[in-house]
Structure formats: C-alpha cells, structure tokens
Design a protein around this motif. Structure first.
Motif, short mmCIF file in Angstrom:
data_model
loop_
_atom_site.label_atom_id
_atom_site.label_comp_id
_atom_site.label_asym_id
_atom_site.label_seq_id
_atom_site.Cartn_x
_atom_site.Cartn_y
_atom_site.Cartn_z
N PRO A 247 -3.58 6.05 -7.52
CA PRO A 247 -3.86 4.76 -6.88
C PRO A 247 -4.57 3.80 -7.83
O PRO A 247 -5.31 4.21 -8.72
CB PRO A 247 -4.77 5.15 -5.72
CG PRO A 247 -5.38 6.46 -6.13
CD PRO A 247 -4.33 7.16 -6.92
N ASP A 250 -9.32 -1.43 -6.74
CA ASP A 250 -9.39 -2.74 -6.10
C ASP A 250 -9.88 -3.81 -7.07
O ASP A 250 -9.47 -4.97 -6.98
CB ASP A 250 -10.36 -2.69 -4.91
CG ASP A 250 -9.97 -1.66 -3.87
OD1 ASP A 250 -8.79 -1.23 -3.86
OD2 ASP A 250 -10.84 -1.26 -3.08
N CYS A 301 -13.64 0.90 -7.36
CA CYS A 301 -13.40 1.35 -5.99
C CYS A 301 -11.91 1.32 -5.65
O CYS A 301 -11.13 0.57 -6.26
CB CYS A 301 -14.20 0.52 -4.99
SG CYS A 301 -13.79 -1.24 -4.99
N ILE A 302 -11.55 2.16 -4.70
CA ILE A 302 -10.17 2.26 -4.21
C ILE A 302 -10.22 2.12 -2.70
O ILE A 302 -10.87 2.92 -2.02
CB ILE A 302 -9.54 3.62 -4.59
CG1 ILE A 302 -9.62 3.86 -6.10
CG2 ILE A 302 -8.10 3.69 -4.12
CD1 ILE A 302 -9.29 5.28 -6.49
N ASN A 303 -9.56 1.09 -2.18
CA ASN A 303 -9.59 0.81 -0.74
C ASN A 303 -11.02 0.74 -0.21
O ASN A 303 -11.33 1.26 0.87
CB ASN A 303 -8.79 1.87 0.02
CG ASN A 303 -7.32 1.89 -0.37
OD1 ASN A 303 -6.74 0.85 -0.64
ND2 ASN A 303 -6.73 3.08 -0.41
N GLY A 304 -11.88 0.14 -1.03
CA GLY A 304 -13.26 -0.07 -0.62
C GLY A 304 -14.18 1.11 -0.84
O GLY A 304 -15.38 1.02 -0.62
N LYS A 305 -13.64 2.24 -1.28
CA LYS A 305 -14.46 3.43 -1.52
C LYS A 305 -14.58 3.70 -3.02
O LYS A 305 -13.60 3.58 -3.76
CB LYS A 305 -13.87 4.65 -0.82
CG LYS A 305 -13.86 4.52 0.70
CD LYS A 305 -13.31 5.78 1.36
CE LYS A 305 -13.34 5.66 2.88
NZ LYS A 305 -12.80 6.89 3.53
#
Length: 332
Positions: A247, A250, A301-305
């Motif tokens: 992934p 962000d 971060c990835i998808n907010g995490k």
C-alpha cells in the motif's frame, strides 16, 4: 515472561538511569569473531569496565596476543560518597593498563569518579584506537557523540531503539556507523545485580550463580569494517502484479514494506522498510533517503494509521539502470 516484558524492564532501567546490565563473555566471543584483523597493533579502551569483573576486559586480556593488541586499557565508574556519616568506606574509581603477560599490569586510582565523560577518562580515550564496551543505556547518545567527536573506532552494545535516535540515525544514513552481526536473540542476555527482580522464563541463573536477564531488544553498533555489510539482500518479490501487498502512504509518494524479505526487486521508487532492515543493509545496494516522516513532516501513515517507524529507501541498482536507460548509456 515474554521477551516484550523483558524489554520493558530494560526501558524502565534506562528511564530510571539504572545501568547495571553487564555483557556475558559468550556474547562478546560470538560478536568479536567477525573482526579478526581490527585490533592488530591497536590500543583498545574499555571505558565502562571494572577490570576485576568485566568480561570485555577478560576477553581482550585472554586474547591479547592472538588479536595482536598493543595495549589494553579499562576504566570504571565508582560513585563518590557524599555522605559524611556513611560508615562504609568509599571505593575509589581506577583504571588499569595491560600490555601483555611479560609486563606487570598497572592499576591507577582516578582523582575523580571515573565517569567516561570526565577529563581523566577523555585523556585515556585520546590514547586509544578502538573503544569496545557496553555503555550506560541512559547515556547512549552522549557516549556515541563522544566517540565520534574524538574520531575513534568502536564496537558497542545498545538498545535497538537507539537506531531511532536522530543523532544515531544520521550517522547510519551517512555511512559513518552501522550494525554489527548479532541482533535480538543473537545477544543471549545480560548479567544483572542480585537486587534485580527475578521472575518469568526470561530471567535465569547461570552456571556461575549470576542472574541473567534475556532480551530481544539489543544490538551491536560499530564503525569497524565488516564483510557482512557488503553482501546484497537477496530480493525475490515483485511489486508489479502484487500492488495490493504494498500500500502507498497517505503523505509520501512511496510504498510500505512490512518485512525486509518482502522488498520488491522491481520497484524503483521510495519504499518504507522496518528499522530491522538496517541489520541487512548494504550501502552499495540501497540508499537511505529519510527516516519516519512523510512529505508533510508527520509520521508516515496508511489510511490514517501509522505503522511502526519506517526507513525510506531506494534501490541503487535499479536507479542506476534507470539512469543508464534514460541516457542511452551502454555498458558494452
């Protein structure tokens, strides 16, 4: 007790400035075998070591001739007694100089407490070529800073999290220091004083009656030449066709890679890899671009995490191939 719980014990000791973790001889022997020619005609300084109890001193003294040492120096810290009503006699800090079995060993008292930052210890440091020891975890930054300042070679033990210190990471990124061979379970545990709590399966008593705390959170850090750091990481995974496994961040134009062995061999851009990547890092194969932060200055971060600390790297070989192709450069 799990390894994670034991590591909490080490972090707690660091926070409370309790630095009584002593290296086992077996762990010293296991690591030092990879540096057979690094000590020839060198002055080795163990500057956090009591010569009567230190396994570092014992190792270099026992292997003095085999390693081709010129001189061995060891110094230890002894807390000075400020309580005038204390009955117990204050033990003075001292250092010793060993130059082989044919020359009597010198044992000399310090005027001060033997702290590695003291003027007396710095004077000894200036005489040394290589520093080998287990420095206080609570003073690790200061210790490395001092070694670098005086341009010394070194091999020391630290907590894995030391990689995340800005001062340490900058040195790694600039190829001035690197990880040694043994990491995590490659370091079997530390000798601790009797007053340390004993509980769980990761604390044991060895054959000499010493209390040992095992940990999966330590490493060797060095600037001694090491053949292993020039070995390429074997890459077997592919990015294209498996994009879902990698992934994108962000806040950075790069992909996330959860394990070093999953680094794709066909991706030319930025890749966020775990800090354990540094154990296999070959500076000829990869370029370290950045640590932890995205383009906005915040944690990747990835998808907010946010995944645990990531190092942004690029594959140098692919970068070179891309450059040659775009500039029509032929190697024939």
């Amino acid at each position: 007790m799990t390894r994670q719980a034991t590591n909490k014990h080490l972090r707690k000791a660091k926070k409370s400035k309790s630095d009584e973790f002593y290296t086992q001889l077996c762990d010293i022997e296991r690591e030092l075998q990879y540096y057979p020619d690094s000590f020839v005609n060198k002055v080795v300084y163990c500057n956090c070591d009591d010569s009567q109890t230190s396994n570092f001193f014992r190792f270099f003294k026992d292997n003095f001739q085999k390693l081709g040492l010129r001189k061995l120096i060891a110094s230890c810290y002894k807390k000075t007694n400020q309580d005038l009503f204390e009955v117990k006699k204050n033990v003075k800090a001292y250092y010793c100089i060993y130059e082989g079995e044919k020359i009597p060993m010198q044992v000399i008292s310090f005027k001060g407490d033997g702290d590695f930052r003291s003027a007396e210890c710095i004077k000894l440091l200036k005489q040394a070529d290589v520093v080998v020891t287990n420095p206080p975890f609570s003073l690790f930054r200061e210790f490395v800073s001092q070694i670098v300042k005086y341009n010394k070679e070194f091999l020391i033990i630290g907590n894995v999290n030391a990689i995340t210190y800005k001062e340490i990471f900058d040195l790694i990124q600039n190829n001035k220091i690197w990880l040694g061979v043994n990491l995590g379970r490659g370091i079997s545990g530390f000798i601790v004083p009797e007053h340390y709590e004993q509980y769980g399966t990761e604390v044991r008593i060895n054959e000499n009656g010493q209390k040992i705390i095992s940990t999966n959170g330590c490493l060797w850090l060095t600037n001694l030449e090491l053949n292993q750091r020039h070995e390429d990481i074997v890459l077997t995974k592919m990015y294209y066709g498996n994009e879902k496994d990698y992934p994108k961040y962000d806040n950075c134009n790069g992909i996330n890679v959860n394990r070093t062995q999953d680094i794709p061999k066909d991706y030319t851009g930025l890749m966020g890899v775990p800090i354990t990547f540094l154990h296999k890092y070959n500076p000829a194969q990869f370029e370290i671009v950045k640590f932890r932060k995205g383009d906005d200055g915040k944690d990747l971060c990835i998808n907010g995490k946010c995944p645990y600390f990531r190092i942004l790297v690029k594959n140098k070989y692919l970068q070179q191939q891309q450059y040659e192709k775009s500039n029509n450069i032929s190697l024939e």
